[in-house]
Motif scaffolding. Structure first.
Motif, mmCIF file in Angstrom:
data_model
loop_
_atom_site.group_PDB
_atom_site.id
_atom_site.type_symbol
_atom_site.label_atom_id
_atom_site.label_comp_id
_atom_site.label_asym_id
_atom_site.label_seq_id
_atom_site.Cartn_x
_atom_site.Cartn_y
_atom_site.Cartn_z
ATOM 1 N N LEU A 83 0.919 -1.177 -0.026
ATOM 2 C CA LEU A 83 -0.117 0.104 -0.115
ATOM 3 C C LEU A 83 0.613 1.441 -0.074
ATOM 4 O O LEU A 83 0.752 2.085 -0.609
ATOM 5 C CB LEU A 83 -0.892 0.058 1.188
ATOM 6 N N ARG A 84 1.760 1.278 1.007
ATOM 7 C CA ARG A 84 2.732 2.376 0.782
ATOM 8 C C ARG A 84 3.481 2.566 -0.428
ATOM 9 O O ARG A 84 3.593 3.743 -1.094
ATOM 10 C CB ARG A 84 4.057 2.348 1.901
ATOM 11 N N PHE A 85 3.872 1.412 -1.104
ATOM 12 C CA PHE A 85 4.419 1.369 -2.207
ATOM 13 C C PHE A 85 3.660 2.092 -3.590
ATOM 14 O O PHE A 85 4.291 2.874 -4.229
ATOM 15 C CB PHE A 85 5.027 0.073 -2.733
ATOM 16 N N LEU A 86 2.621 1.655 -3.530
ATOM 17 C CA LEU A 86 1.618 2.061 -4.627
ATOM 18 C C LEU A 86 1.298 3.511 -4.352
ATOM 19 O O LEU A 86 1.327 4.399 -5.359
ATOM 20 C CB LEU A 86 0.321 1.339 -4.613
ATOM 21 N N THR A 87 0.822 3.828 -3.033
ATOM 22 C CA THR A 87 0.554 5.183 -2.809
ATOM 23 C C THR A 87 1.599 6.379 -3.176
ATOM 24 O O THR A 87 1.262 7.213 -3.864
ATOM 25 C CB THR A 87 0.213 5.557 -1.182
ATOM 26 N N LYS A 88 2.892 5.964 -2.878
ATOM 27 C CA LYS A 88 4.028 6.524 -3.165
ATOM 28 C C LYS A 88 4.075 6.694 -4.766
ATOM 29 O O LYS A 88 4.403 7.863 -5.227
ATOM 30 C CB LYS A 88 5.382 6.193 -2.753
#
Length: 176
Positions: free
Chosen positions: A81-86
């Motif tokens: 989720l952090r990867f996709l959001t960034k």
């Protein structure tokens, strides 16, 4: 994207001295990543959280495989989720159909190539987060992607690959 802006290798080089590295995504690639983010956030994470809660209620967590695996899966989901959001927050979204210079190959182009043996292959030039060789999407940062940038129909490029060099000729360029 502005009328005269063309993301090419000058823009894509990851130079530490520059301001933030510009990462490009096609509109369809960004939509795929957004769908994955929404699925993880609204379906996967709540499901795994419920499973972890149920496993935690069973008592001793140190030997509870369901609890340990569930916590590990939650960390994986949160990391994704952090990867996709960034990536979505920092990416420049490019709509290939809006490309004005259709005579040359730029990011998002769908290109048909012919090799020395006459075999034809079609690729779309996409960002590194969208690659799918089997689906015909190659990275703009790949050897073929780099070699094709700014080429026109009829141009030939030599590409070094693990099996040796190959000469490819541009047969068609489309922006879909």
């Amino acid at each position: 994207m502005s009328q005269d802006a063309h993301p090419d290798m000058d823009d894509l080089e990851d130079d530490e001295e520059k301001a933030p590295f510009r990462r490009y995504l096609t509109r369809s690639g960004a939509e795929r990543m957004h769908r994955e983010l929404v699925h993880l956030l609204n379906e996967e994470r709540p499901k795994v959280t419920a499973e972890v809660s149920a496993a935690a209620a069973q008592g001793d967590r140190s030997e509870n495989a369901e609890y340990i695996y569930g916590k590990k899966r939650l960390r994986e989901i949160d990391r994704r989720l952090r990867f996709l959001t960034k990536r979505l927050d920092t990416a420049t979204i490019v709509t290939p159909a809006e490309q004005t210079d259709r005579a040359r190959i730029y990011f998002g182009a769908t290109v048909t190539l012919e090799d020395e043996d006459g075999a034809r292959t079609t690729y779309q030039i996409v960002g590194s987060d969208e690659i799918d060789a089997a689906g015909g999407r190659i990275s703009v940062e790949s050897p073929i992607g780099r070699a094709l940038l700014r080429k026109a129909v009829g141009d030939s490029v030599e590409v070094r690959r693990p099996r040796g060099e190959i000469e490819l000729t541009v047969v068609d360029i489309r922006y879909e």
